[in-house]
Scaffold this motif. Sequence first.
Motif, mmCIF file in Angstrom:
data_model
loop_
_atom_site.group_PDB
_atom_site.id
_atom_site.type_symbol
_atom_site.label_atom_id
_atom_site.label_comp_id
_atom_site.label_asym_id
_atom_site.label_seq_id
_atom_site.Cartn_x
_atom_site.Cartn_y
_atom_site.Cartn_z
ATOM 1 N N MET A 131 -24.031 7.977 -36.135
ATOM 2 C CA MET A 131 -23.204 6.796 -36.402
ATOM 3 C C MET A 131 -23.940 5.535 -35.956
ATOM 4 O O MET A 131 -24.218 5.372 -34.758
ATOM 5 N N PRO A 132 -24.293 4.646 -36.855
ATOM 6 C CA PRO A 132 -24.910 3.381 -36.447
ATOM 7 C C PRO A 132 -23.862 2.429 -35.855
ATOM 8 O O PRO A 132 -22.745 2.315 -36.375
ATOM 9 N N VAL A 133 -24.223 1.780 -34.785
ATOM 10 C CA VAL A 133 -23.340 0.804 -34.147
ATOM 11 C C VAL A 133 -23.705 -0.570 -34.672
ATOM 12 O O VAL A 133 -24.879 -0.966 -34.619
ATOM 13 N N PRO A 134 -22.758 -1.327 -35.216
ATOM 14 C CA PRO A 134 -23.080 -2.667 -35.739
ATOM 15 C C PRO A 134 -23.672 -3.574 -34.660
ATOM 16 O O PRO A 134 -23.498 -3.363 -33.463
ATOM 17 N N THR A 135 -24.391 -4.585 -35.119
ATOM 18 C CA THR A 135 -25.046 -5.521 -34.199
ATOM 19 C C THR A 135 -24.012 -6.245 -33.354
ATOM 20 O O THR A 135 -23.051 -6.813 -33.878
ATOM 21 N N GLN A 136 -24.233 -6.208 -32.052
ATOM 22 C CA GLN A 136 -23.327 -6.851 -31.098
ATOM 23 C C GLN A 136 -24.073 -8.002 -30.418
ATOM 24 O O GLN A 136 -25.197 -7.844 -29.969
ATOM 25 N N GLU A 137 -23.438 -9.152 -30.370
ATOM 26 C CA GLU A 137 -24.033 -10.332 -29.748
ATOM 27 C C GLU A 137 -23.434 -10.517 -28.360
ATOM 28 O O GLU A 137 -22.215 -10.412 -28.178
ATOM 29 N N GLY A 138 -24.280 -10.789 -27.405
ATOM 30 C CA GLY A 138 -23.818 -10.970 -26.031
ATOM 31 C C GLY A 138 -24.821 -11.766 -25.224
ATOM 32 O O GLY A 138 -25.900 -12.129 -25.703
ATOM 33 N N ASP A 142 -8.358 9.430 -35.869
ATOM 34 C CA ASP A 142 -9.639 9.425 -36.588
ATOM 35 C C ASP A 142 -10.741 9.296 -35.543
ATOM 36 O O ASP A 142 -10.996 8.210 -35.021
ATOM 37 N N TYR A 143 -11.354 10.425 -35.210
ATOM 38 C CA TYR A 143 -12.324 10.381 -34.117
ATOM 39 C C TYR A 143 -13.589 9.612 -34.493
ATOM 40 O O TYR A 143 -14.283 9.075 -33.634
ATOM 41 N N HIS A 144 -13.943 9.533 -35.775
ATOM 42 C CA HIS A 144 -15.101 8.722 -36.180
ATOM 43 C C HIS A 144 -14.870 7.251 -35.849
ATOM 44 O O HIS A 144 -15.732 6.586 -35.255
ATOM 45 N N PHE A 145 -13.703 6.757 -36.223
ATOM 46 C CA PHE A 145 -13.386 5.357 -35.951
ATOM 47 C C PHE A 145 -13.260 5.107 -34.451
ATOM 48 O O PHE A 145 -13.712 4.073 -33.942
ATOM 49 N N ALA A 146 -12.675 6.061 -33.742
ATOM 50 C CA ALA A 146 -12.489 5.885 -32.298
ATOM 51 C C ALA A 146 -13.823 5.839 -31.568
ATOM 52 O O ALA A 146 -14.050 4.994 -30.692
ATOM 53 N N VAL A 147 -14.729 6.743 -31.905
ATOM 54 C CA VAL A 147 -16.050 6.744 -31.256
ATOM 55 C C VAL A 147 -16.814 5.463 -31.590
ATOM 56 O O VAL A 147 -17.513 4.892 -30.734
ATOM 57 N N GLY A 148 -16.682 4.975 -32.812
ATOM 58 C CA GLY A 148 -17.364 3.738 -33.191
ATOM 59 C C GLY A 148 -16.878 2.544 -32.387
ATOM 60 O O GLY A 148 -17.680 1.706 -31.937
ATOM 61 N N GLN A 149 -15.560 2.450 -32.187
ATOM 62 C CA GLN A 149 -15.033 1.327 -31.417
ATOM 63 C C GLN A 149 -15.439 1.410 -29.944
ATOM 64 O O GLN A 149 -15.781 0.397 -29.317
ATOM 65 N N VAL A 150 -15.402 2.601 -29.387
ATOM 66 C CA VAL A 150 -15.836 2.755 -27.990
ATOM 67 C C VAL A 150 -17.319 2.415 -27.844
ATOM 68 O O VAL A 150 -17.742 1.792 -26.858
ATOM 69 N N ALA A 151 -18.140 2.796 -28.823
ATOM 70 C CA ALA A 151 -19.570 2.498 -28.765
ATOM 71 C C ALA A 151 -19.823 0.990 -28.817
ATOM 72 O O ALA A 151 -20.683 0.467 -28.093
ATOM 73 N N GLN A 152 -19.077 0.258 -29.639
ATOM 74 C CA GLN A 152 -19.266 -1.191 -29.727
ATOM 75 C C GLN A 152 -18.893 -1.881 -28.415
ATOM 76 O O GLN A 152 -19.630 -2.739 -27.910
ATOM 77 N N SER A 208 -17.180 9.338 -21.611
ATOM 78 C CA SER A 208 -16.024 9.438 -20.712
ATOM 79 C C SER A 208 -14.702 9.521 -21.472
ATOM 80 O O SER A 208 -13.906 10.425 -21.217
ATOM 81 N N PRO A 209 -14.411 8.615 -22.420
ATOM 82 C CA PRO A 209 -13.151 8.795 -23.175
ATOM 83 C C PRO A 209 -13.259 9.835 -24.280
ATOM 84 O O PRO A 209 -12.254 10.471 -24.648
ATOM 85 N N ALA A 210 -14.487 10.030 -24.825
ATOM 86 C CA ALA A 210 -14.619 10.963 -25.946
ATOM 87 C C ALA A 210 -14.449 12.404 -25.518
ATOM 88 O O ALA A 210 -14.091 13.257 -26.347
ATOM 89 N N ALA A 211 -14.691 12.714 -24.241
ATOM 90 C CA ALA A 211 -14.535 14.101 -23.784
ATOM 91 C C ALA A 211 -13.093 14.566 -23.905
ATOM 92 O O ALA A 211 -12.826 15.750 -24.155
ATOM 93 N N GLY A 212 -12.132 13.661 -23.744
ATOM 94 C CA GLY A 212 -10.733 14.028 -23.902
ATOM 95 C C GLY A 212 -10.330 14.260 -25.338
ATOM 96 O O GLY A 212 -9.232 14.785 -25.593
ATOM 97 N N TRP A 213 -11.155 13.883 -26.283
ATOM 98 C CA TRP A 213 -10.869 14.103 -27.702
ATOM 99 C C TRP A 213 -11.601 15.316 -28.250
ATOM 100 O O TRP A 213 -11.561 15.564 -29.459
ATOM 101 N N GLY A 214 -12.305 16.064 -27.378
ATOM 102 C CA GLY A 214 -13.067 17.199 -27.857
ATOM 103 C C GLY A 214 -14.379 16.797 -28.504
ATOM 104 O O GLY A 214 -14.917 17.547 -29.332
#
Length: 284
Positions: free
Chosen positions: A69-76, A106-116, A148-154
């Motif tokens: 899963m590619p993580v979109p560019t984040q500015e910080g 939707d674990y794909h969407f959830a992992v993507g948001q946590v990654a961002q 850490s949060p993804a482990a609870g989702w399997g």
Amino acid sequence: MEGTVVAVVVVAALVLLVLKSGMRVVNQVERGVVFRWGKAQPAHRQPGITFLIPFADRMRKVNVQVVTMPVPTQEGITKDNVSVKVDAVVYFRVTDPVRAAIEVQDYHFAVGQVAQSSLRSIIGKSDLDDLLSDRERLHEGLALMIDSPAAGWGIHIDRVEIKDVQLPESLKRSMSRQAEAERERRARVITADGEFQAAQQLANASRIMSDTPEAMQLRLLQTVVEVAAEKNSTLVMPFPVELLRYFDRAAQHIGADLNAKSVPAQQPQETIPAQQPEQSTDQP
């Protein structure tokens, strides 16, 4: 009799239709999660042919392959107040199909948001030098924050990598000038070190040549051979300074010998007083 046979055939056809409607095939890369009357069964179905109870069971297939899963560019803004843009990629897979199917929509969407959000957090906690050079430690920190949060989702996070760090143009120019100055400094240090070593070797060679004058003549002949190898029409013969000093010392010795020989030949002469003419006492 005929009616009985027809009834048996009809029943058999109905049974085959029911069995066919309840037969499912689970691929090797999938696992089947069965919901019976809306309730998930604790055990998932393995790859192969599986049978469901018609009108009661419903199966959901979950892919257990590694997902890239590619993580979109984040500015910080980094810890040392530098504005950067960072993108990354996450590798994860499903380890518990039942929890992945019921714990998160939707674990794909959830992992993507946590990654961002984790990527933006790690940018604010790191210096620019860490983002450019110490990425392995940042990768481990990102994987821990997402897992850490993804482990609870399997879900298991296999690896997280930062792909690119985009810097402002002004900072790129400053870093380029800094790198150029650093390379210039290293070049000067290397040149100075080479001159120092060459001076030491020349000093050692000069001491050897001063102790053995024949070495200077051999070096002169070697220089003549190197010049003659180029097949030049003009041959320049260097005249060593030591040879001039040799002639100077020889001339001094010859002059000293001549002076030593001329001193005994010049004897001091006795001075005879001059006789004055006698004056006559006769008066005219």
